[in-house]
Write a protein that holds these residues in place. Structure first.
Motif, short mmCIF file in Angstrom:
data_model
loop_
_atom_site.label_atom_id
_atom_site.label_comp_id
_atom_site.label_asym_id
_atom_site.label_seq_id
_atom_site.Cartn_x
_atom_site.Cartn_y
_atom_site.Cartn_z
N ALA A 98 35.06 34.32 47.31
CA ALA A 98 35.66 33.93 46.04
C ALA A 98 37.15 34.25 46.05
O ALA A 98 37.58 35.21 46.68
N PRO A 99 37.96 33.46 45.35
CA PRO A 99 39.41 33.66 45.39
C PRO A 99 39.84 34.82 44.50
O PRO A 99 39.14 35.20 43.56
N ASP A 100 41.00 35.38 44.80
CA ASP A 100 41.57 36.41 43.93
C ASP A 100 41.71 35.85 42.51
O ASP A 100 42.09 34.70 42.31
N GLY A 101 41.39 36.69 41.54
CA GLY A 101 41.45 36.27 40.14
C GLY A 101 40.11 35.81 39.60
O GLY A 101 39.94 35.70 38.38
N CYS A 102 39.15 35.52 40.49
CA CYS A 102 37.81 35.13 40.04
C CYS A 102 37.13 36.34 39.40
O CYS A 102 37.30 37.48 39.83
N ARG A 103 36.34 36.08 38.34
CA ARG A 103 35.60 37.13 37.67
C ARG A 103 34.11 36.78 37.73
O ARG A 103 33.73 35.62 37.58
N ILE A 104 33.28 37.80 37.93
CA ILE A 104 31.85 37.61 38.17
C ILE A 104 31.05 38.40 37.14
O ILE A 104 31.29 39.59 36.93
N PHE A 105 30.11 37.71 36.50
CA PHE A 105 29.21 38.31 35.51
C PHE A 105 27.84 38.42 36.16
O PHE A 105 27.21 37.41 36.48
N SER A 106 27.37 39.64 36.39
CA SER A 106 26.19 39.86 37.22
C SER A 106 25.14 40.71 36.55
O SER A 106 25.44 41.72 35.90
N LEU A 116 26.27 44.88 52.35
CA LEU A 116 27.01 44.38 53.51
C LEU A 116 27.77 45.50 54.20
O LEU A 116 28.31 46.39 53.51
N PRO A 117 27.88 45.45 55.52
CA PRO A 117 28.73 46.44 56.19
C PRO A 117 30.21 46.24 55.85
O PRO A 117 30.98 47.19 55.85
N GLU A 118 30.59 44.98 55.53
CA GLU A 118 31.97 44.71 55.13
C GLU A 118 32.16 45.13 53.67
O GLU A 118 31.29 44.89 52.84
N PRO A 119 33.28 45.74 53.35
CA PRO A 119 33.52 46.12 51.95
C PRO A 119 33.68 44.89 51.07
O PRO A 119 34.04 43.80 51.55
N ALA A 120 33.42 45.06 49.80
CA ALA A 120 33.57 43.96 48.85
C ALA A 120 35.04 43.73 48.53
O ALA A 120 35.85 44.67 48.51
N VAL A 121 35.38 42.48 48.24
CA VAL A 121 36.71 42.18 47.70
C VAL A 121 36.66 42.24 46.18
O VAL A 121 37.64 41.97 45.50
N LEU A 122 35.49 42.61 45.64
CA LEU A 122 35.28 42.73 44.21
C LEU A 122 35.53 44.18 43.76
O LEU A 122 35.34 45.12 44.53
N HIS A 123 35.90 44.31 42.50
CA HIS A 123 36.09 45.62 41.90
C HIS A 123 35.45 45.63 40.52
O HIS A 123 35.57 44.66 39.76
N ALA A 124 34.75 46.72 40.21
CA ALA A 124 34.09 46.84 38.91
C ALA A 124 35.11 46.85 37.79
O ALA A 124 36.17 47.49 37.90
N GLU A 125 34.81 46.13 36.71
CA GLU A 125 35.70 46.15 35.56
C GLU A 125 35.81 47.56 34.99
O GLU A 125 36.86 47.94 34.47
N ILE A 182 30.58 43.20 34.99
CA ILE A 182 31.66 42.27 35.29
C ILE A 182 32.50 42.83 36.43
O ILE A 182 32.85 44.02 36.44
N PHE A 183 32.83 41.96 37.38
CA PHE A 183 33.62 42.34 38.55
C PHE A 183 34.79 41.37 38.73
O PHE A 183 34.68 40.19 38.42
N ASP A 184 35.90 41.92 39.24
CA ASP A 184 37.10 41.14 39.50
C ASP A 184 37.34 41.05 41.00
O ASP A 184 37.18 42.06 41.72
N VAL A 185 37.75 39.87 41.47
CA VAL A 185 38.12 39.70 42.87
C VAL A 185 39.62 39.95 43.01
O VAL A 185 40.42 39.30 42.36
N ASP A 186 39.97 40.92 43.86
CA ASP A 186 41.38 41.26 44.07
C ASP A 186 41.54 41.89 45.45
O ASP A 186 41.24 43.07 45.65
N ARG A 187 42.03 41.10 46.40
CA ARG A 187 42.19 41.58 47.77
C ARG A 187 43.42 42.46 47.95
O ARG A 187 43.59 43.06 49.02
#
Length: 279
Positions: free
Chosen positions: A198-206, A216-225, A250-255
């Motif tokens: 997902a691109p930076d600035g995308c927000r996810i409601f989960s 995942l072994p790879e870290p998330a590009v997401l951050h908890a609101e 809610i999570f925010d994508v921010d690399r």
């Protein structure tokens, strides 16, 4: 919302929009109940919906009407996807994907009804393979699709049947993503890998707390609101199965930020909560 509700009632049914309990069409149409093995993986087909007022509030919190596209992963009969399409006029496309054929067919029937009633405003048609391939940028896993197009613009609601992790290009362009579903472990890994596109600035409601469940072994590009998610804090949202409110996150994508959700952190967070008797 007041302008959108009459359209939703045409598409679905007066009693279906904002309906409660286990009598919703999305529950009764699917003969398979509870946990089921599909294509070698165990899914929970228990059904529930976000209420229209909840969807409206979440769309605002996600900034979904600021352009771009909106996704619903596990759309059921499509009510959230329809509401997002009708309510967020700045979103150039809304994409919903559903594993259950029975629920997907209900979403297609809703698109046909809406276009039949408002034929000057909407066009409903099956999506050809070439269109789906361009939308997904070559990703595979979608069985079939349908489109509801707004005739006054090039805006489109895509309804897809298939693997929710196969959205490829659609995820890469998403402004907002809804995930009102529980995932089996193997699918969770594919889904989280897809979310990492997902691109930076995308927000996810989960429905899932990714802070606890990142596998995942790879870290998330997401951050908890909220940093409190790691401690079990959450916001409550009214649903068809719990009108008083059910936990969502809610999570925010921010690399640009240092990763804050990792497999190790998720494991340690859950261990800590177990030690405190949270579960």
């Amino acid at each position: 919302l007041d302008q959108v509700l009459p359209l939703l009632r045409v598409a679905f049914d007066e009693d279906e929009v904002g309906g409660l309990g286990l009598d919703l069409n999305g529950h009764t149409a699917e003969t398979r109940k509870g946990k089921q093995e599909i294509n070698g993986e165990e899914f929970n087909l228990l059904y529930g919906e976000l209420l229209p007022e909840t969807v409206s509030a979440v769309l605002e919190r996600l900034g979904a009407n600021a352009g771009g596209s909106i996704l619903e992963l596990g759309m059921g009969t499509g009510k959230v996807a329809f509401q997002a399409f009708l309510q967020c006029s700045s979103a150039h496309q809304v994409v919903g994907v559903e594993l259950s054929s029975a629920r997907y067919e209900l979403s297609v029937a809703a698109a046909v009804r809406l276009a039949s009633k408002y034929e000057q405003s909407f066009l409903s048609c099956a999506a050809d393979a070439g269109s789906i391939e361009r939308l997904l940028k070559g990703a595979v896993g979608v069985v079939r699709g349908h489109m509801l197009q707004e005739t006054a613009s090039d805006r489109c609601l895509w309804l897809l049947e298939g693997d929710l992790t196969a959205l490829g290009g659609a995820i890469e362009e998403a402004k907002a993503i809804f995930m009102n579903l529980r995932l089996p472990p193997t699918v969770r890994k594919r889904a989280y890998a897809a979310l990492n596109r997902a691109p930076d600035g995308c927000r996810i409601f989960s429905l899932e707390n990714l802070t606890w469940e990142w596998t995942l072994p790879e870290p998330a590009v997401l951050h908890a609101e909220s940093q409190g998610y790691a401690l079990g804090d959450t916001d409550l949202y009214a649903t068809s199965w719990c009108t008083s409110g059910f936990p969502f996150y809610i999570f925010d994508v921010d690399r640009r930020r240092k990763p804050s959700i990792t497999q190790d952190y998720a494991t340690e967070a859950v261990k800590e909560l177990y030690s405190q008797g949270f579960f």
